[in-house]
Design an enzyme around this catalytic site. Structure first.
Site, PDB file in Angstrom:
ATOM      1  N   GLY A 107      24.816   6.313 100.484  1.00 25.43           N
ATOM      2  CA  GLY A 107      24.993   4.928 100.924  1.00 25.43           C
ATOM      3  C   GLY A 107      25.608   4.778 102.302  1.00 25.43           C
ATOM      4  O   GLY A 107      25.975   3.670 102.680  1.00 25.43           O
ATOM      5  N   SER A 144      31.760   7.156 101.207  1.00 20.70           N
ATOM      6  CA  SER A 144      30.581   6.315 100.963  1.00 20.70           C
ATOM      7  C   SER A 144      30.128   6.525  99.525  1.00 20.70           C
ATOM      8  O   SER A 144      30.451   7.547  98.914  1.00 20.70           O
ATOM      9  CB  SER A 144      29.445   6.717 101.892  1.00 20.70           C
ATOM     10  OG  SER A 144      28.912   7.970 101.476  1.00 20.70           O
ATOM     11  N   ASP A 145      29.358   5.572  98.993  1.00 22.87           N
ATOM     12  CA  ASP A 145      28.671   5.860  97.739  1.00 22.87           C
ATOM     13  C   ASP A 145      27.566   6.875  98.054  1.00 22.87           C
ATOM     14  O   ASP A 145      27.194   7.072  99.218  1.00 22.87           O
ATOM     15  CB  ASP A 145      28.098   4.584  97.104  1.00 22.87           C
ATOM     16  CG  ASP A 145      27.788   4.791  95.612  1.00 22.87           C
ATOM     17  OD1 ASP A 145      27.745   5.961  95.152  1.00 22.87           O
ATOM     18  OD2 ASP A 145      27.565   3.799  94.900  1.00 22.87           O
ATOM     19  N   TRP A 146      27.022   7.472  97.013  1.00 19.92           N
ATOM     20  CA  TRP A 146      26.093   8.609  97.195  1.00 19.92           C
ATOM     21  C   TRP A 146      24.802   8.178  97.898  1.00 19.92           C
ATOM     22  O   TRP A 146      24.001   7.433  97.343  1.00 19.92           O
ATOM     23  CB  TRP A 146      25.828   9.254  95.841  1.00 19.92           C
ATOM     24  CG  TRP A 146      26.750  10.414  95.560  1.00 19.92           C
ATOM     25  CD1 TRP A 146      26.362  11.678  95.193  1.00 19.92           C
ATOM     26  CD2 TRP A 146      28.185  10.469  95.649  1.00 19.92           C
ATOM     27  NE1 TRP A 146      27.474  12.496  95.070  1.00 19.92           N
ATOM     28  CE2 TRP A 146      28.587  11.789  95.342  1.00 19.92           C
ATOM     29  CE3 TRP A 146      29.165   9.539  95.998  1.00 19.92           C
ATOM     30  CZ2 TRP A 146      29.925  12.183  95.356  1.00 19.92           C
ATOM     31  CZ3 TRP A 146      30.491   9.940  96.008  1.00 19.92           C
ATOM     32  CH2 TRP A 146      30.852  11.243  95.686  1.00 19.92           C
TER      33      TRP A 146
END
Ligand code: BGC
Length: 810
Positions: free
Chosen positions: A239, A235-237
């Site tokens: 996210g 995942s993005d940070w």
């Protein structure tokens, strides 16, 4: 890419782990480490940003890397590298990046970003490559190849449609499948198929209603099954939306670690039979695979040569520098300088360059060249260099006195060079630009210097297109973009002709933002963004609509000249090999970017005027020529047919255009393509954006209604809490604490990072609090808060909030 480890190792390690430990592998150990498997001798591996240089936070660093990042070579940012159109150069830069990561024991570098530039105001455009999917995809693949050649993994990001920063963690991107496939997803597809990244990062936003981290179609059907991706998805940070749904969908890893925030939900879902343990194993196996792969490449002895990497950064910056206009004033080599005894160098960026973007990609450079010093050294005693600042480098503001000094310096000089652009606070990860203008101070300065009548070269340092209404009065304009730590010396090389300006625009510069069909639908709503411009992005719009760009895609002048000769096509079914000879007809060595566009002559499927389907960069000595061969395949002629779920080629004539920019076609040929495909006809929209009926037809469903503010939920952005009096009080509590923390950690003059945090603080969803805060406050507290805000619990809790607020105000 061959797998360097036996599969049996992964299975063995996995089978020895209890469910609890396998679940733990699905989220990071902390901000930058994955959980290792100590019992199997696998240590936690480290990941770090970013696309144009390593940003490894030393212990105690803050998220934005403002403090404590380990020094690393700051290469030119993606926008500059992309303007080189040079895949070999990007592989070389990738190798240097991979090497530096390896020296720092970083297993995966979080980049490159391949999202397409849908609108020039996108705050993160500097970190992305192009408005065109073929160019962005090929360049990303080249960079990934280089990084991974060194045994460091790359992370292709952000899948998908992360094309604006405003409310990036909650917006729903509403886009029809054809547009998605032919633009944004084609860039990812090329990067995956040709670059074989070890990892992919999901985007923050939703895509047609589903968070990208939870998107089974995107992560499973497309990424893995159709494109053949065999690595790990993270995942993005902060996210990751829903760990259970995301595990089912194929998002393997939550980053950063949030201290097991979701573990209980995953356990319960398994116990309730809602989540198959096999899905957990699948993702845990990928974490183990990645850890084994990284361990196999670990090299405690690795080193790199700082001077060599700096020299590469300098070469790359010149290669990505775009000469937009030139009346012959450049290069300032001995001849023109013979009549010039003073060069006025105007603009504080000549001393304090704007050389990279702000946010998670911000690198702590190993050194920093400035144009004033470098140009002084290059000019030697051939001309005197007179420097005046002209404006404040942090704010961009000027004063009457600064303008008067600049005009006086220009008047005394044979040539004036003004360095202008965007101060850091104008563009960053975390927020979008509100206009495409230079700061008023820079415009006033340029106008004042132009008014002196001294030939004026304007150099621009910025990460994305600007409006340049004075452009035809400048003697020359150099778009230097963000040149990295060696940008200053590279510019001195280009100005004096020691290096050529090797760049061509990888994006269009519009005359006005309002010309663009995407403009009315960019950052237009906090919850929902509709891509009603469809395929009409960048040159696809300008060339189809006949609305000229100020500077078109692919444009860039050279210090020499080239002719294109002897176009030839050879055909084997839908495979066409295009050959052309390029000759350097000038007196200097230089390189040309040969661009191949394809235009469908008679098509029942509405298409943009033409599309880039091949390119090559050739370096030629004066008088030298080279035969360039560009292959086209079936896909070069195809459109995506949503109804038949396939890329189809319609039989007919196609023009092959060999060009020096999207509007500078030098040679053309026509080929007849035979095909049995029967694509579903598509008519043109009646305007340049789809109306409600047309958009619904593209989507194949009603245009969704943006989410209401209430009832509140985990994904309510903090700003929405203002909708109720109690919510407003809670928001004040949250933002006061966060603002204090930003004031404490981010230097006052770093306005870009401060602005980024301000946006994050109000636009992030409640869910992000525990996910970015190492599990605090716990998700349960967020759920309780949501319940409270929705009026399910009143009275006592409200009192508690009052007490908290009173305590804060004391
Ligand atoms: C950015 C990513 C970055 C990550 C880690 C996020 O905010 O969107 O691109 O890799 O932070 O710093």
């Amino acid at each position: 890419m061959p797998t360097e480890y036996p599969r049996s190792d992964v299975d063995r390690i996995l089978s020895g782990l209890p469910l609890e430990d396998r679940i733990r592998l699905l989220s990071g150990a902390d901000k930058w480490h994955l959980a290792g498997v100590p019992s199997a001798g696998l240590p936690p591996i480290m990941v770090a940003d970013g696309p144009h240089g390593l940003r490894k936070e030393a212990d105690g660093g803050d998220h934005a890397g403002i403090t404590g990042a380990v020094p690393a070579t700051c290469f030119p940012t993606a926008v500059t590298l992309a303007a080189s159109w040079d895949t070999e150069l990007l592989t070389e830069v990738g190798r240097a990046l991979g090497r530096e990561a390896r020296v720092e024991q970083v297993a995966v570098l979080l980049g490159p970003g391949v999202n397409l530039k849908r609108h020039p105001a996108g705050g993160r455009n500097f970190e992305y490559l192009s408005e065109d999917p073929l160019l962005a995809g090929r360049l990303a693949a080249a960079l990934i190849t280089g990084i991974q050649d060194e045994g460091t993994g790359a992370c292709l990001k952000h899948l998908a449609a992360n094309q604006q920063e405003t409310y990036r963690m909650v917006i729903d991107t509403v886009v029809d499948e054809r547009t998605l496939r032919e633009l944004e997803l084609t860039a990812f597809e090329i990067a995956v198929r040709e670059g074989h990244p070890w990892t992919v990062m999901t985007a923050y936003n939703r895509l047609n209603g589903t968070y990208c981290s939870d998107h089974a179609w995107l992560l499973q059907d497309l990424l893995r099954e159709t494109w053949g991706f065999d690595g790990l998805v993270m995942s993005d940070w902060g996210g990751l939306n829903d760990r259970v749904v995301a595990t089912r969908a194929g998002c393997d890893l939550e980053m950063p670690g949030s201290n097991g925030t979701f573990d209980a939900e995953v356990r319960n879902a398994v116990a309730a039979g809602e989540l198959d343990e096999a899905a957990i194993d699948r993702s845990a196996a990928r974490v183990i695979e990645l850890s084994i792969r990284a361990a196999a490449h670990r090299d405690a002895e690795a080193t790199f040569d700082r001077a060599e990497h700096h020299a590469l950064a300098r070469r790359a910056a010149a290669a990505g520098t775009v000469l937009l206009t030139n009346d012959g004033t450049l290069p300032l080599d001995p001849d023109p300088l013979a009549d010039v005894d003073t060069v006025a160098l105007i603009g504080a960026f000549a001393r304090s360059p704007r050389f990279q973007g702000a946010g998670s990609s911000q690198v702590e450079p190993t050194r920093l060249d400035d144009l004033r010093t470098s140009l002084g050294a290059r000019l030697d005693d051939r001309a005197r260099l007179e420097y005046v600042p002209g404006y404040d480098p942090v704010t961009g503001a000027t004063t009457d006195q600064l303008i008067a000094d600049a005009s006086a310096a220009a008047e005394q000089a044979g040539v004036a060079i003004v360095v202008a652009g965007l101060p850091g606070r104008y563009e960053s990860e975390g927020f979008d630009r509100s206009h495409l203008d230079l700061p008023d101070g820079h415009t006033r300065l340029i106008e004042a210097v132009l008014a002196t009548g001294t030939p004026t070269v304007v150099i621009l340092q910025n990460g994305a297109p600007l409006l340049l209404p004075w452009s035809d009065r400048a003697a020359a304009i150099i778009e230097a973009y963000l040149g990295g730590q060696a940008g200053g010396s590279a510019l001195a090389d280009v100005l004096t002709g020691a290096a050529e300006p090797g760049g061509r625009l990888a994006e269009s510069f519009p005359v006005a933002a309002s010309d663009l069909p995407a403009d009315a639908y960019f950052a237009s709503h906090p919850k929902q963004i509709e891509y009603r411009e469809g395929l009409l992005v960048g040159y696809r719009f300008h060339d189809t609509a006949g609305v000229p760009a100020a500077f078109p895609f692919g444009h860039g002048l050279s210090y020499t000249s080239f002719v294109y000769e002897d176009l030839d096509t050879e055909q084997d079914g839908t495979d066409v090999t295009v050959s052309v000879t390029v000759r350097n007809t000038g007196e200097r060595a230089g390189s040309e970017v040969v661009q191949l566009y394809v235009r469908a002559v008679d098509s029942s499927v509405w298409r943009p005027d033409k599309e880039l389907k091949g390119f090559a960069k050739v370096a030629l000595e004066p008088g030298e020529s080279e035969r360039v061969t560009l292959p086209l395949d079936r896909r070069s002629f195809a459109t995506y047919d949503v109804r038949q779920r396939a890329w189809l080629v319609e039989a007919g004539s196609f023009e092959i255009l060999l060009a020096a920019s999207s509007t500078d076609v030098r040679l053309r040929a026509t080929v007849a393509i035979a095909s049995e495909d029967q694509p579903t006809p598509v008519t043109a929209p009646t305007g340049w954006t789809a109306d409600d009926t047309e958009f619904a037809a593209w989507l194949g469903t009603e245009v969704p209604t943006p989410d209401p503010v209430q009832p509140f939920h985990r994904n309510t952005p903090v700003a929405d809490l203002d909708a109720t009096p109690l919510g407003r009080r809670i928001r004040q509590l949250l933002t006061t604490a966060a603002t204090r923390e930003v004031a404490r950690t981010v230097p006052e003059d770093d306005a870009a990072t401060r602005r980024m945090f301000e946006s994050v603080i109000s636009e992030a969803p409640l869910r992000a609090l525990p996910l970015m805060g190492g599990g605090r406050p716990p998700l349960k507290a967020i759920d309780a808060l949501v319940g409270l805000l929705n009026g399910r619990v009143r009275g006592r809790v409200s009192e508690v909030i009052d007490q908290l607020a009173a305590r804060r105000d004391q």
